[in-house]
Design an enzyme around this catalytic site. Structure first.
Site, PDB file in Angstrom:
ATOM      1  N   SER A   1       0.607  -0.924   4.934  1.00  0.00           N
ATOM      2  CA  SER A   1       1.391  -2.150   4.856  1.00  0.00           C
ATOM      3  C   SER A   1       2.695  -1.966   4.086  1.00  0.00           C
ATOM      4  CB  SER A   1       0.565  -3.269   4.206  1.00  0.00           C
ATOM      5  OG  SER A   1       0.253  -2.968   2.869  1.00  0.00           O
TER       6      SER A   1
ATOM      7  N   LYS B   1      -0.256 -11.784  -1.162  1.00  0.00           N
ATOM      8  CA  LYS B   1       0.965 -11.024  -1.426  1.00  0.00           C
ATOM      9  C   LYS B   1       2.146 -11.950  -1.710  1.00  0.00           C
ATOM     10  CE  LYS B   1      -0.259  -6.981   1.404  1.00  0.00           C
ATOM     11  NZ  LYS B   1       0.052  -6.239   2.643  1.00  0.00           N
TER      12      LYS B   1
END
Length: 620
Positions: free
Chosen positions: A473, A516
């Site tokens: 990611s 996040k």
């Protein structure tokens, strides 16, 4: 007189030519600014997309009820179909392997479903043991109240020992007394066990299998060294078996007994429901009402549902998918009931905030380390070769993951084109992270279209990271940091980046988006929002968003921004203000290629003259 240029048939002097060049430069700069502004607005998502939209279902929330409904059949059609096949199965081994959780809430729900297929007519199974001195005889079943006579039904246990399952023979001085187990109470019906129970006790499975295959129950002594004091006749046995477990447990069962696994039926307890229309939402609400009823709770108010759906989407990770897990739903309902007189939105909000506060100690301490500059994260200004990546921290034993920014840096220097992954070199990078690094390197080399090896070497690292890093990611953030270092172009530190890339520069979805974004937002908010901070994420991840109300409000007030992109080309202008490729004006690719050409020229000038002559010959 100084010679000028010709434009549209008119003669232009040198001075006018310089003015025209300045005008052209201004026009190009204006064009680039407009282009970048267009990227800023076209990729920016609105606050309405940050949470699931449940407004169209408001009429359902106000009128939903369990009257004339069958929520189990609506949300678990595969389970009911498999149970129907199991009930009507006459040949082979009567076993259903069911992928589900192994806790009592799931087993009770499965037992309720299996109960639907029990016959209406009551029949007696088993028999009646009569003990006369040293003689034990078996009489036909005639009284349902006798210990070894059963009326079938559905029985389950999440864990069971051999004596609890098979019963035992008690001896009181000179008196012998057989005692029944769960297998005798379930005789003629359905028995539900967990796969891990049998995996942990393989001998239990071998004996149970033998009983079902032979259609009778034989008595054995628990102590192999001491036989039964008397012979006890076998008991007729008719049993259907359901084994529940996760995929790993069922795979282990296949290894334990491949033959039976091959003959067994298979199905799944569906964990989620795809919401495609109002009918699906009605089914989900009715299923939730069923869990409230079984927990002895009142029906929720209409305003309870939108907030529950927002939390449910965080659990499933998809705005169009809602959970069916009985245990999860009952937890939300029960905790809500503890925080209010009724099950409404305010009580649920209080329950969620209280739970988050209880579980956030470790996340707050990690955040304090950043705010105290013990972990260096910049949220203002611009820096070359440095970017804020986004990570999800999952600590063993901690009930929830949380997000935090990670400082990713890249330095380049003249070299042989080697890309050094410091995490991998230090054995702190996982295989998936290494794969992501190689993919983004392949994209960059292909884009530059070099005729020879890249004359730069680069080093990429997660700064102040002292544990293993895995996942791809961060590959988009790493690629942007690498391009920034190669082009010597600073990156905005007010924007954090997450997403993976493929070899063609397409940005692919990643996990943990809500955590996040909220992790970076909390750092920015603690340092004061500037109105320019935000997060870049893959466009394919927008459907996974279910952000906290604080983030939604900040985006609504334009104090925080979220951009959804589909390719690397869209990320770089947001971070640098300069396009990756451009036919008119400055671009990052042109800057990198020019820098490579300058370095190659410097190398040629420093070579001995025979090598320079040879290089000229090769290019001629």
């Amino acid at each position: 007189m100084q010679q000028g240029k010709t434009c549209c048939g008119h003669h232009i002097s040198g001075r006018n030519s310089a003015v025209l060049n300045q005008v052209d430069s201004c026009i190009i700069a204006l064009f680039l600014n407009l282009t970048n502004a267009n990227i800023l607005t076209s990729t920016q998502i609105t606050w309405q997309a940050l949470q699931p939209d449940s407004t169209r279902y408001q009429s359902i929330f106000s009128n939903v009820s369990l009257e004339d409904s069958d929520s189990l059949a609506a949300v678990q059609p595969r389970l009911l179909n498999a149970l129907a096949h199991l009930h009507h199965q006459t040949l082979g081994f009567p076993l259903l392997l069911l992928r589900s959780q192994e806790n009592s809430d799931y087993l009770a729900c499965i037992a309720e479903a299996a109960q639907r297929f029990q016959p209406d007519e009551v029949s007696l199974y088993g028999g009646d043991y009569h003990v006369m001195g040293d003689t034990v005889s078996l009489m036909p079943a005639s009284d349902a109240n006798r210990p070894f006579t059963s009326q079938g039904g559905v029985h389950f246990a999440d864990w069971i020992e051999p004596e609890q399952l098979f019963g035992c023979v008690r001896q009181y001085k000179d008196r012998i007394q057989p005692e029944p187990g769960l297998i005798h109470r379930a005789n003629g019906g359905t028995l539900i066990l967990t796969a891990n129970t049998l995996l942990a006790q393989p001998l239990l499975w071998l004996r149970l299998r033998k009983c079902i295959e032979q259609g009778r129950f034989d008595w054995y002594s628990q102590d192999e060294r001491q036989p039964l004091p008397v012979a006890i006749p076998s008991l007729p046995l008719q049993l259907r078996l359901i084994l529940c477990g996760d995929r790993d447990a069922l795979a282990s069962f296949q290894e334990l007994d491949a033959e039976v696994h091959e003959m067994a039926l298979y199905s799944e307890f569906e964990e989620n429901l795809q919401i495609n229309d109002e009918e699906d939402m009605t089914f989900w609400c009715q299923w939730t009402l069923t869990q409230a009823e079984e927990a002895g709770l009142d029906q929720p108010d209409a305003d309870f549902w939108p907030l529950l759906i927002t939390e449910a989407v965080r659990f499933t990770g998809d705005q169009e998918t809602l959970p069916l897990c009985p245990r999860w739903l009952r937890r939300q309902l029960q905790e809500t009931a503890l925080h209010g007189d009724s099950i409404n939105a305010e009580a649920l909000k209080d329950a969620l905030e209280a739970r988050e506060w209880r579980e956030s100690y470790l996340a707050e301490r990690m955040r304090d380390e950043i705010l105290l500059n013990q972990i260096m994260i910049e949220t203002e200004g611009e820096v070359v070769g440095q970017i804020n990546g986004l990570s999800v921290v999952e600590f063993p034993g901690h009930p929830r993951p949380w997000g935090e920014p990670s400082r990713i840096t890249c330095v380049v220097h003249p070299g042989d084109g080697e890309f050094t992954d410091v995490e991998r070199k230090a054995e702190l990078g996982g295989n998936i992270h290494a794969k992501g690094m190689m993919i983004m390197q392949a994209y960059l080399i292909a884009e530059l279209e070099l005729e020879q090896q890249l004359p730069f070497s680069a080093s990429l690292v997660f700064e102040q990271s002292y544990s293993e890093v895995d996942g791809d990611s961060a590959s988009l953030a790493e690629l942007c940091a690498l391009i920034s270092a190669l082009a010597n172009q600073p990156l905005s530190q007010q924007i954090a980046v997450t997403g993976s890339v493929d070899q063609f520069g397409n940005v692919q979805p990643v996990g943990g988006l809500n955590e996040k974004i909220e992790g970076f937002f909390q750092i920015c908010q603690s340092r004061e929002l500037t109105g320019k901070q935000g997060v870049i994420l893959p466009a394919s991840n927008v459907r996974h968003l279910s952000l906290s109300q604080a983030v939604v409000d900040a985006v609504k007030e334009e104090q925080f921004h979220i951009w959804a992109i589909e390719s690397v080309d869209e990320a770089l202008p947001l971070l640098t203000g300069i396009a990756w490729q451009s036919e008119n004006g400055e671009s990052l690719m042109d800057t990198i290629q020019e820098r490579i050409a300058q370095l190659n020229q410097q190398e040629i000038r420093h070579r001995p003259w025979p090598l320079r002559w040879l290089n000229w010959f090769n290019h001629s």
